[in-house]
Design an enzyme around this catalytic site. Sequence first.
Site, PDB file in Angstrom:
ATOM      1  N   ARG A  25       0.818  -1.226   0.000  1.00  0.00           N
ATOM      2  CA  ARG A  25       0.000   0.000   0.000  1.00  0.00           C
ATOM      3  C   ARG A  25       0.843   1.264   0.000  1.00  0.00           C
ATOM      4  O   ARG A  25       0.424   2.288  -0.553  1.00  0.00           O
ATOM      5  CB  ARG A  25      -0.949  -0.004   1.205  1.00  0.00           C
ATOM      6  CG  ARG A  25      -2.063  -0.992   0.996  1.00  0.00           C
ATOM      7  CD  ARG A  25      -3.104  -0.885   2.073  1.00  0.00           C
ATOM      8  NE  ARG A  25      -4.274  -1.654   1.683  1.00  0.00           N
ATOM      9  CZ  ARG A  25      -5.175  -2.110   2.530  1.00  0.00           C
ATOM     10  NH1 ARG A  25      -5.054  -1.866   3.815  1.00  0.00           N
ATOM     11  NH2 ARG A  25      -6.202  -2.782   2.091  1.00  0.00           N
ATOM     12  N   LYS A  42     -20.378 -14.546   2.254  1.00  0.00           N
ATOM     13  CA  LYS A  42     -21.752 -14.211   2.655  1.00  0.00           C
ATOM     14  C   LYS A  42     -22.571 -13.568   1.540  1.00  0.00           C
ATOM     15  O   LYS A  42     -22.261 -12.485   1.077  1.00  0.00           O
ATOM     16  CB  LYS A  42     -21.714 -13.294   3.883  1.00  0.00           C
ATOM     17  CG  LYS A  42     -23.000 -13.393   4.684  1.00  0.00           C
ATOM     18  CD  LYS A  42     -22.831 -13.115   6.144  1.00  0.00           C
ATOM     19  CE  LYS A  42     -24.077 -13.417   6.959  1.00  0.00           C
ATOM     20  NZ  LYS A  42     -25.363 -13.343   6.329  1.00  0.00           N
ATOM     21  N   GLY A  52     -10.301  -8.301  -0.318  1.00  0.00           N
ATOM     22  CA  GLY A  52      -9.080  -8.592   0.440  1.00  0.00           C
ATOM     23  C   GLY A  52      -8.654 -10.048   0.331  1.00  0.00           C
ATOM     24  O   GLY A  52      -7.471 -10.348   0.126  1.00  0.00           O
ATOM     25  N   GLY A  55     -14.559  -3.243   0.810  1.00  0.00           N
ATOM     26  CA  GLY A  55     -15.928  -2.732   0.888  1.00  0.00           C
ATOM     27  C   GLY A  55     -16.182  -1.604  -0.109  1.00  0.00           C
ATOM     28  O   GLY A  55     -17.257  -1.522  -0.705  1.00  0.00           O
TER      29      GLY A  55
END
Length: 412
Positions: A46, A207, A366, A389
């Site tokens: 990053r 999910k 991720g 997200g």
Amino acid sequence: MRSLDDLDVSGKRVLVRVDFNVPLAAEGEGEPQAGGGVPLVSDDTRIAAALATIEELRAGGARLVLVSHLGRPNGKRAAELSLAPVADRLRELTGAKVTLAPAVIGDEVTALAEELEEGDILVLENVRFEPGETSNDPELARALAALADLYVDDAFGVAHRAHASTEGIAHLLPSAAGRLLEREVQTLTGILEHPQHPLVAIVGGAKVADKIAVIERFLEVADVVMIGGAMCFPFLCAQGHAVGKSLCDDEDVEHARSALLRASDSHAPQPGRARLLVPNDLVIGERLATDAAHRVLDGVEVPAGWMGLDIGPKTVQRYASVIASAGTVFWNGPMGAFELEPFAAGTRAVAEAVASAKGLTVVGGGDSAAALAQFGLEGSVDHLSTGGGATLEFVEGRVLPGVSALQGAGVA
Ligand code: ADP
Ligand code: MG
């Protein structure tokens, strides 16, 4: 969206929101702190990703103030979440004069910002040491804005959060997107609005509830949507198959049922309705453990006492051939419990198919990124999204506060 091309940065102080939320290793060397050694950055991906914007601004004669979060200190100072190891790594990578501020805001920080020469970098302490960050406190946004003349947001991973350093500040200074955030928005917008067809979306992971909106969006814009991972059991259950002990809750089955209704009939393709593919074989195990009994199941009727933990070899073949002929591929979510070797083959094969696909390949999430890294393929896709997200919300078509604040005329 405004970009660096719209800012004249020469001689100016530019506050750049970066995503330096890097993993730290506890076993660093040096002066021991309470509870262990000085942490070291264990993966600097990053930091390296932020260099394009940082170096462009330095070359343009800017004085840089960098702001980032690291972990979840919950509004309190936490020594183990200091950005000190990040500032050290950034100094090595840039060779610039890099100073770590003793805090996020305050008189000492203001003095350090005023002392900056062109090309110098001041790294503020972890912005989540301030409780006003996540509550988007206007006072914190004003204090941050007072440190600089211009604001650049290069932290796509937190663009779905309206925080003081991502959203509040953007309304107080002339602001623009950094190169990393700009590329994220351009790439994701491109695959949704004018993709090279066939557009193939592969959605896996854990999910359904978290990703149903992503599936629904791709059912509208893609040609094929392929389901893998634990995500497939609600779909298989909705189709009337036995799922054994596989992850599958009732709410997810309802989501899957409605997605199946929106998909195209595979025998009569309809515009605006993608084909929805689900596995036709599986790898099943008695438990989610490396030493559990496991075998390939030819078909999708999971026996009682067993759980589906990966897609099977026939499914891999089907999915890989669709990926190979795609014009554009979007992949989010592993095909199985890839962290455990007995259940890694499906994710590995799909990762390899994506890596060798001729079309444009975009990977988000991720764990999907971790899977690519595990198989040594992270450099083999066209775009590895830095958002988890944020990427999913963008693909769903939601407005990201950190992005919308950079659109339109902005503060002059
Ligand atoms: P991403 O971070 O890429 O969006 P998710 O967080 O949705 O992905 O899901 C990743 C997790 O899903 C992994 O930890 C993986 O082990 C788990 N997983 C995938 N398939 C299964 C399965 N069949 N049963 C249990 N867990 C699974
Ligand atoms: Mg995940």
